[in-house]
Design a protein around this motif. Sequence first.
Motif, PDB file in Angstrom:
ATOM      1  N   GLU A   1      28.712 -37.802  21.805  1.00  0.00           N
ATOM      2  CA  GLU A   1      28.298 -38.682  22.300  1.00  0.00           C
ATOM      3  C   GLU A   1      27.100 -38.534  22.303  1.00  0.00           C
ATOM      4  O   GLU A   1      25.880 -37.928  21.970  1.00  0.00           O
ATOM      5  N   TRP A   2      26.013 -39.487  23.323  1.00  0.00           N
ATOM      6  CA  TRP A   2      24.863 -39.583  22.967  1.00  0.00           C
ATOM      7  C   TRP A   2      24.467 -39.466  24.150  1.00  0.00           C
ATOM      8  O   TRP A   2      24.985 -39.087  25.618  1.00  0.00           O
ATOM      9  N   PRO A   3      23.546 -38.397  24.163  1.00  0.00           N
ATOM     10  CA  PRO A   3      22.510 -37.675  24.975  1.00  0.00           C
ATOM     11  C   PRO A   3      21.579 -38.318  26.419  1.00  0.00           C
ATOM     12  O   PRO A   3      21.746 -38.372  26.855  1.00  0.00           O
ATOM     13  N   GLY A   4      22.058 -39.233  25.754  1.00  0.00           N
ATOM     14  CA  GLY A   4      21.017 -40.408  26.868  1.00  0.00           C
ATOM     15  C   GLY A   4      19.507 -40.330  26.602  1.00  0.00           C
ATOM     16  O   GLY A   4      18.957 -39.360  25.730  1.00  0.00           O
ATOM     17  N   TYR A   5      18.462 -41.246  27.208  1.00  0.00           N
ATOM     18  CA  TYR A   5      17.569 -41.288  27.425  1.00  0.00           C
ATOM     19  C   TYR A   5      16.845 -41.249  28.118  1.00  0.00           C
ATOM     20  O   TYR A   5      17.075 -41.890  29.429  1.00  0.00           O
ATOM     21  N   VAL A   6      15.556 -40.188  28.518  1.00  0.00           N
ATOM     22  CA  VAL A   6      14.507 -40.387  29.965  1.00  0.00           C
ATOM     23  C   VAL A   6      13.401 -41.570  29.467  1.00  0.00           C
ATOM     24  O   VAL A   6      12.596 -41.200  28.668  1.00  0.00           O
ATOM     25  N   ASP A   7      12.834 -41.975  30.362  1.00  0.00           N
ATOM     26  CA  ASP A   7      11.997 -42.827  30.339  1.00  0.00           C
ATOM     27  C   ASP A   7      11.106 -42.466  29.869  1.00  0.00           C
ATOM     28  O   ASP A   7      10.372 -41.109  30.576  1.00  0.00           O
ATOM     29  N   GLY A   8       9.865 -42.966  29.047  1.00  0.00           N
ATOM     30  CA  GLY A   8       8.737 -42.207  28.320  1.00  0.00           C
ATOM     31  C   GLY A   8       8.606 -41.096  27.403  1.00  0.00           C
ATOM     32  O   GLY A   8       7.568 -41.189  26.922  1.00  0.00           O
ATOM     33  N   GLU A   9       9.908 -40.498  27.043  1.00  0.00           N
ATOM     34  CA  GLU A   9       9.965 -39.851  26.253  1.00  0.00           C
ATOM     35  C   GLU A   9      10.677 -40.191  24.335  1.00  0.00           C
ATOM     36  O   GLU A   9      10.529 -41.346  24.441  1.00  0.00           O
ATOM     37  N   ASP A  10      10.361 -39.373  23.250  1.00  0.00           N
ATOM     38  CA  ASP A  10      10.533 -40.292  22.193  1.00  0.00           C
ATOM     39  C   ASP A  10      12.242 -39.768  21.935  1.00  0.00           C
ATOM     40  O   ASP A  10      13.152 -39.717  23.305  1.00  0.00           O
ATOM     41  N   TYR A  11      12.333 -40.404  20.982  1.00  0.00           N
ATOM     42  CA  TYR A  11      14.023 -40.557  20.647  1.00  0.00           C
ATOM     43  C   TYR A  11      14.201 -38.942  20.943  1.00  0.00           C
ATOM     44  O   TYR A  11      14.616 -37.911  20.249  1.00  0.00           O
ATOM     45  N   PRO A  12      16.001 -38.925  21.361  1.00  0.00           N
ATOM     46  CA  PRO A  12      16.033 -37.750  22.009  1.00  0.00           C
ATOM     47  C   PRO A  12      17.169 -36.971  20.808  1.00  0.00           C
ATOM     48  O   PRO A  12      17.150 -37.527  19.719  1.00  0.00           O
ATOM     49  N   GLU A  13      16.648 -35.322  20.929  1.00  0.00           N
ATOM     50  CA  GLU A  13      16.566 -34.233  19.887  1.00  0.00           C
ATOM     51  C   GLU A  13      18.849 -34.315  19.765  1.00  0.00           C
ATOM     52  O   GLU A  13      19.143 -34.334  21.192  1.00  0.00           O
ATOM     53  N   ILE A  14      19.040 -34.683  19.086  1.00  0.00           N
ATOM     54  CA  ILE A  14      20.549 -34.697  18.951  1.00  0.00           C
ATOM     55  C   ILE A  14      20.484 -32.966  17.892  1.00  0.00           C
ATOM     56  O   ILE A  14      19.968 -33.201  16.427  1.00  0.00           O
ATOM     57  N   PRO A  15      21.729 -32.767  17.737  1.00  0.00           N
ATOM     58  CA  PRO A  15      21.748 -31.497  17.147  1.00  0.00           C
ATOM     59  C   PRO A  15      22.400 -31.943  15.592  1.00  0.00           C
ATOM     60  O   PRO A  15      23.145 -32.538  15.193  1.00  0.00           O
ATOM     61  N   GLU A  16      21.998 -31.192  14.325  1.00  0.00           N
ATOM     62  CA  GLU A  16      22.529 -30.823  13.155  1.00  0.00           C
ATOM     63  C   GLU A  16      23.797 -31.639  13.265  1.00  0.00           C
ATOM     64  O   GLU A  16      23.948 -32.658  12.199  1.00  0.00           O
ATOM     65  N   SER A  17      24.461 -30.560  13.312  1.00  0.00           N
ATOM     66  CA  SER A  17      26.218 -31.247  13.054  1.00  0.00           C
ATOM     67  C   SER A  17      26.495 -32.960  13.965  1.00  0.00           C
ATOM     68  O   SER A  17      27.240 -33.355  13.286  1.00  0.00           O
ATOM     69  N   GLU A  18      25.964 -32.608  14.794  1.00  0.00           N
ATOM     70  CA  GLU A  18      26.078 -33.852  15.148  1.00  0.00           C
ATOM     71  C   GLU A  18      25.127 -35.421  14.816  1.00  0.00           C
ATOM     72  O   GLU A  18      25.498 -37.027  15.430  1.00  0.00           O
TER      73      GLU A  18
END
Length: 411
Positions: free
Chosen positions: A378-395
């Motif tokens: 699943e895409w964790p979503g994006y919060v305005d103004g923040e960086d590319y979201p953290e995604i767990p290494e396994s995903e």
Amino acid sequence: MSDNTDTNTTEAPTRRDYVTYGGAVIGGGLLAGCSGGDPSSTTSGATTADETESTTTSETSSQSGQSYSVAMAPMGEVSFDSVPEAVYTGLPNTADMAIAAGKADAINSIYFPEYHGTLLNHFYERLDGVSLDWKNLEDTWGLGKEGFYELDSDVHLTDPAYATTLDSLDQADIEEIREQIAPWFGNYYSNTHSTPPTQWADGYQYYSLWEIFEKVAEVFQAKEHYQALYEERQQLLSTVEEKRPPKDEQPTVALTFPVEDHVGVFHLNAPGFLAANTRPLGAVDAFADMDFERNAQVDMEAMAEADPDVVLALFRLSSSYSIAETKERFRDDPVGQTISAAKNDRIYAQGVRYQGPIVNLFQTEMTAKQLYPEQLGEWPGYVDGEDYPEIPESEQLFDRERVADIVNGEI
């Protein structure tokens, strides 16, 4: 427009002893006077359906201290006596290519530095040791001939055919900059396989994003950067190919640029490098039956009629547009709220269309997760103004540490 009556710059010492065109393929006489340059030596520009074919490598000298040449349309063969150390980049895809080749510190310019520099760094934040220090870069927007002399670049990563369309330059300026400062090297009209200016149209070739990057990497004698990053991309696409659902189970997708009074729509699977993160995913375009070349403007009624399961909203990873406001606009519109993507909270932020290889890896991963969350995470979503979201290494769909090492020269 630059003042072309200034003759001082035309008398500046030539730098053709540093970098020169070995030949010109096309240009209606614009590059007349250069020798060599066989049009048949350039790579075929035919783009495959998934852009996964390997590319043909032009011949260069890899021996330190020796001159070498790189061939690409529309320039033809371009010769270098040494690796460029001051690099003009225009659109962000060319900056991303230079950075991917390990030349971030060589970049002296980019179009709209704060906007594109911030946007690129939203992706680079996830790669240790990779960033673009954009605050002191020259803005290439409206840069006239005199500005090119002040930058004194060793290569201009811009298509000369495209440069002739800029209000700040004319054809004589383009040739003078190439002769007196440094060569042009780029291929803009592979963006959507669009038509170049008439004087450049005969023999113009189209390349994929990764074919262009291969050529740029050769300019910087960094072919190993290209090869290693290309392997990462191939592994990413193999994962998507293996896990994505069959066509009859895939969502319909609208690639859009929503603004206040309309929604711009683009073909999801169009040819050209602007679709390099969507076309390889093989998804179903909700507007596939609408006939337009580059993009079209539609209203909410047309969006509701197409009723996409997923809406991809371009440029929302930038500082100028908000994914939160975009979602709110659909939810608050009496028609927009009926669209499946709005009802199911599947309106997602997308980044930049002019993407280089690093951004392409992130945006392909991002888009794959937005389209196929059950299969690819699943895409964790994006919060305005923040960086590319953290995604767990396994995903993660590609190896961040490996990509950072490649960019930093630890190949």
